[in-house]
Scaffold this active site. Structure first.
Site, PDB file in Angstrom:
ATOM      1  N   GLU A 116      64.138  36.999  40.348  1.00 39.48           N
ATOM      2  CA  GLU A 116      65.599  37.168  40.426  1.00 39.48           C
ATOM      3  C   GLU A 116      66.088  37.353  41.856  1.00 39.48           C
ATOM      4  OE1 GLU A 116      67.062  36.383  37.879  1.00 39.48           O
ATOM      5  OE2 GLU A 116      66.066  37.122  36.080  1.00 39.48           O
ATOM      6  N   HIS A 139      68.384  45.775  38.827  1.00 37.11           N
ATOM      7  CA  HIS A 139      68.520  45.068  37.542  1.00 37.11           C
ATOM      8  C   HIS A 139      67.561  45.698  36.540  1.00 37.11           C
ATOM      9  CE1 HIS A 139      68.405  42.021  34.468  1.00 37.11           C
ATOM     10  NE2 HIS A 139      67.161  41.699  34.742  1.00 37.11           N
ATOM     11  N   HIS A 141      66.962  46.477  31.835  1.00 35.10           N
ATOM     12  CA  HIS A 141      67.253  46.077  30.456  1.00 35.10           C
ATOM     13  C   HIS A 141      67.459  47.312  29.571  1.00 35.10           C
ATOM     14  CE1 HIS A 141      64.278  42.491  31.436  1.00 35.10           C
ATOM     15  NE2 HIS A 141      65.416  42.367  32.094  1.00 35.10           N
ATOM     16  N   GLU A 169      83.867  60.646  31.323  1.00 37.28           N
ATOM     17  CA  GLU A 169      83.365  60.346  32.668  1.00 37.28           C
ATOM     18  C   GLU A 169      83.320  58.856  32.998  1.00 37.28           C
ATOM     19  OE1 GLU A 169      82.007  62.267  35.432  1.00 37.28           O
ATOM     20  OE2 GLU A 169      83.390  63.643  34.479  1.00 37.28           O
ATOM     21  N   HIS A 210      70.664  40.037  27.891  1.00 37.36           N
ATOM     22  CA  HIS A 210      69.592  40.178  28.890  1.00 37.36           C
ATOM     23  C   HIS A 210      69.555  41.584  29.489  1.00 37.36           C
ATOM     24  CE1 HIS A 210      66.977  38.306  32.210  1.00 37.36           C
ATOM     25  NE2 HIS A 210      66.991  39.612  32.365  1.00 37.36           N
TER      26      HIS A 210
HETATM   27  P1  13P Z   1      60.515  39.523  37.515  1.00 39.21           P
HETATM   28  O1  13P Z   1      59.192  40.009  36.946  1.00 39.21           O
HETATM   29  O2  13P Z   1      60.388  38.178  38.154  1.00 39.21           O
HETATM   30  O3  13P Z   1      61.137  40.561  38.428  1.00 39.21           O
HETATM   31  O4  13P Z   1      61.517  39.305  36.301  1.00 39.21           O
HETATM   32  C1  13P Z   1      61.849  40.356  35.435  1.00 39.21           C
HETATM   33  C2  13P Z   1      63.203  40.222  34.848  1.00 39.21           C
HETATM   34  O5  13P Z   1      63.788  41.204  34.442  1.00 39.21           O
HETATM   35  C3  13P Z   1      63.834  38.885  34.806  1.00 39.21           C
HETATM   36  O6  13P Z   1      65.217  38.992  34.613  1.00 39.21           O
HETATM   37 ZN    ZN Z   2      65.730  40.839  33.479  1.00 47.05          ZN
END
Ligand code: 13P
Ligand code: ZN
Length: 270
Positions: A116, A139, A141, A169, A210
């Site tokens: 990414e 980033h 999840h 908040e 995602h």
């Molecule tokens: P990477 O292992 O390449 O960092 O990818 C993980 C991920 O969350 C892809 O969106």
């Molecule tokens: Zn990801």
């Protein structure tokens, strides 16, 4: 030369990724972080003339030529960063051509930066253009934010309003709201460009089905943004199927904005 394992930026990366893993935000290799470092600080730990190898990035980041980042490795597990930072992290500098990364430390098994990287570096460029203090792109999840993208309309105004109304908040922490991208193939320059475009207006961008991106001047700000969105999303997922008895109204949100002197998205209120 000081020992790099004592560097504050290595300690911060180890601590935050271990924390994110324990929160369940980063299963397997899920998630990635890039952190722009101060050249003079890095020079206390590394010889900046010593490049281990060069890695093409596949896109032009000329605005970042000479900038140094510590970046999580692709395919690497957040779970393992604390015990083996040199294999799971890398320190890269954007070379003079803008399209090559010079590896200064890390990725010790021959690995490379996150897939990414386009979204990260393009988002750094966007955030730096509106806030020169920005240093981190993160980033991950998180479960409830991700679950919400399955059941809530993925419209920036509607999603932000719902999250603002989950708890007091929310608007205080993210008055600028949340950007939204539709489902897209991850790891591409296209999703990188789309994320960076949103990052001109937002410090938070949700990728439908995602995960989420956050940006900030330090780990606490960036982590805190994502943590607060996830907390609000937990409230939503706990209560969305139940009759609502009490809710935060638009007037309540306006009162909060006044009390905390917030520069907020006024067009997101009725
Ligand atoms: P990477 O292992 O390449 O960092 O990818 C993980 C991920 O969350 C892809 O969106
Ligand atoms: Zn990801």
């Amino acid at each position: 030369m000081k020992n790099i394992f004592d560097a504050p930026f290595i300690r911060e990366m180890r601590a935050v990724t271990a924390n994110m893993y324990r929160l369940g935000w980063d299963e397997r290799n899920g998630g990635n972080i890039s952190y722009m470092l101060d050249e003079n600080e890095v020079a206390e730990y590394l010889d900046l003339n010593s490049v281990i190898r060069t890695i093409p990035t596949g896109f032009d980041a000329k605005e970042l030529i000479g900038k140094i980042f510590i970046v999580t490795g692709t395919g690497k597990y957040f779970k393992n960063i604390d015990s083996d930072p040199e294999n799971n992290l890398g320190i890269i500098r954007i070379a003079g051509d803008g399209t090559t990364a010079e590896l200064l430390w890390g990725y010790s098994d021959g690995g490379r930066f996150t897939s990414e990287l386009p979204a990260h570096l393009m988002s750094h460029i966007s955030r730096l253009s509106v806030n020169p203090e920005n240093r981190i792109i993160m980033h991950c999840h998180p479960d409830n934010t991700l679950a919400m993208t399955q059941v809530h309309e993925m419209d920036e105004r509607k999603l932000t309003r719902t999250l603002w109304k989950q708890m007091t908040e929310s608007i205080v922490v993210f008055p600028d709201g949340i950007g939204v991208l539709p489902w897209m193939v991850c790891g591409t320059n296209e999703i990188g460009k789309a994320t960076a475009e949103k990052m001109k207006k937002y410090r938070l961008v949700v990728w439908t089905l995602h995960g989420i991106y956050g940006a900030g001047k330090d780990m606490d700000e960036t982590f805190g943004l994502i943590e607060t969105v996830e907390k609000a999303a937990i409230q939503y997922m706990l209560t969305a199927h139940l009759p609502k008895v009490n809710t935060i109204t638009d007037d309540n949100l306006r009162a909060l904005a006044k009390a905390f002197n917030l520069d907020y998205r006024k067009d997101f209120l009725d």
